[in-house]
Design an enzyme around this catalytic site. Structure first.
Site, short mmCIF file in Angstrom:
data_model
loop_
_atom_site.label_atom_id
_atom_site.label_comp_id
_atom_site.label_asym_id
_atom_site.label_seq_id
_atom_site.Cartn_x
_atom_site.Cartn_y
_atom_site.Cartn_z
N HIS A 140 23.44 1.02 12.26
CA HIS A 140 24.64 1.74 12.66
C HIS A 140 24.99 1.36 14.10
O HIS A 140 24.09 0.99 14.87
CB HIS A 140 24.41 3.26 12.60
CG HIS A 140 23.84 3.72 11.30
ND1 HIS A 140 24.59 3.89 10.17
CD2 HIS A 140 22.57 4.05 10.95
CE1 HIS A 140 23.81 4.31 9.19
NE2 HIS A 140 22.58 4.41 9.64
N THR A 157 11.33 -6.25 16.11
CA THR A 157 12.77 -6.25 16.37
C THR A 157 13.38 -7.65 16.40
O THR A 157 14.59 -7.78 16.39
CB THR A 157 13.07 -5.56 17.72
OG1 THR A 157 12.39 -6.26 18.76
CG2 THR A 157 12.63 -4.10 17.70
N ARG A 206 5.41 -8.79 19.80
CA ARG A 206 5.45 -10.11 20.45
C ARG A 206 4.28 -10.93 19.97
O ARG A 206 3.20 -10.40 19.68
CB ARG A 206 5.34 -9.94 21.96
CG ARG A 206 6.57 -9.29 22.56
CD ARG A 206 6.53 -9.40 24.11
NE ARG A 206 7.78 -8.92 24.65
CZ ARG A 206 7.94 -7.73 25.19
NH1 ARG A 206 6.94 -6.90 25.27
NH2 ARG A 206 9.12 -7.37 25.67
N GLY A 232 -0.56 -1.29 9.15
CA GLY A 232 -0.06 0.05 8.89
C GLY A 232 0.84 0.61 9.97
O GLY A 232 0.70 0.31 11.15
N ASN A 249 0.82 -1.20 0.00
CA ASN A 249 0.00 0.00 0.00
C ASN A 249 0.86 1.26 0.00
O ASN A 249 2.10 1.19 0.02
CB ASN A 249 -0.97 -0.03 1.19
CG ASN A 249 -2.30 0.60 0.86
OD1 ASN A 249 -2.37 1.61 0.18
ND2 ASN A 249 -3.38 0.00 1.35
#
Length: 190
Positions: A113, A170, A185, A147, A83
């Site tokens: 980084h 993550t 999670r 989204g 989208n």
């Protein structure tokens, strides 16, 4: 080893290398053309996406505007829908399976980084450069990413997964689950 090879191996690389800058400018020209194109010009949309992406399956639909760094490091499986206003930082490979739904404003990052500023910033007189490396992102088949979600470098999302809107992914997510939150999670099996 070239800077591009270092980038794709996950090693620190110079993002201002001439070969990478050339790839960047090619992608910018294709993205500008794509994002300005009349939505009814389906064949031209297909042509541009096929030139931009490393692999584009049949029936892939990308809503404009769409943004990426290089494009050629992106593989999208058949019948996946991306989208509007998505950003894919493909400094390493981004692989998305078949029948995916990627909602508006989803961001997929492969670049990273060092956290500590003194490890991240390299000063050369009055100039500064930044240590950058990148890890691949893999997203399985039949995945829906809600989204405003962000997928971090090195993450793998399994098959048949739903990621709730606004999630910050993550860590890896296994097959057949609903996962939400910051950090994202698993909340239940599907």
């Amino acid at each position: 080893m070239t800077e591009k090879e270092k980038m794709l191996k996950g090693e620190p690389y110079n993002s201002r290398d001439a070969e990478l800058i050339k790839m960047y400018h090619k992608a910018r020209k294709l993205l500008k053309a794509y994002n300005m194109l009349d939505s009814e010009l389906g064949q031209e949309r297909e042509r541009i996406l096929s030139e931009l992406f490393g692999v584009k399956g049949e029936g892939v639909w990308i809503e404009a505007p769409f943004f990426c760094d290089y494009g050629e490091n992106i593989s999208i499986g058949s019948h996946t829908f991306v989208n509007t206003n998505c950003m894919f930082l493909d400094n390493n490979t981004i692989t998305i399976g078949e029948n995916g739904l990627i909602a508006p404003y989803v961001q997929i990052y492969t670049a990273k980084h060092p956290i500590k500023a003194s490890d991240r910033i390299v000063k050369n007189g009055s100039q500064s450069s930044y240590i950058t490396s990148a890890q691949a992102v893999k997203i399985g088949d039949n995945v829906w990413i809600g989204g405003n979600s962000v997928v971090f470098p090195g993450v793998t999302i399994g098959d048949n997964v739903t990621i709730g809107a606004g999630s910050i992914v993550t860590n890896d997510i296994p097959d057949n689950v609903l996962a939400v939150g910051n950090p994202c999670r698993v909340v239940r099996e599907l």
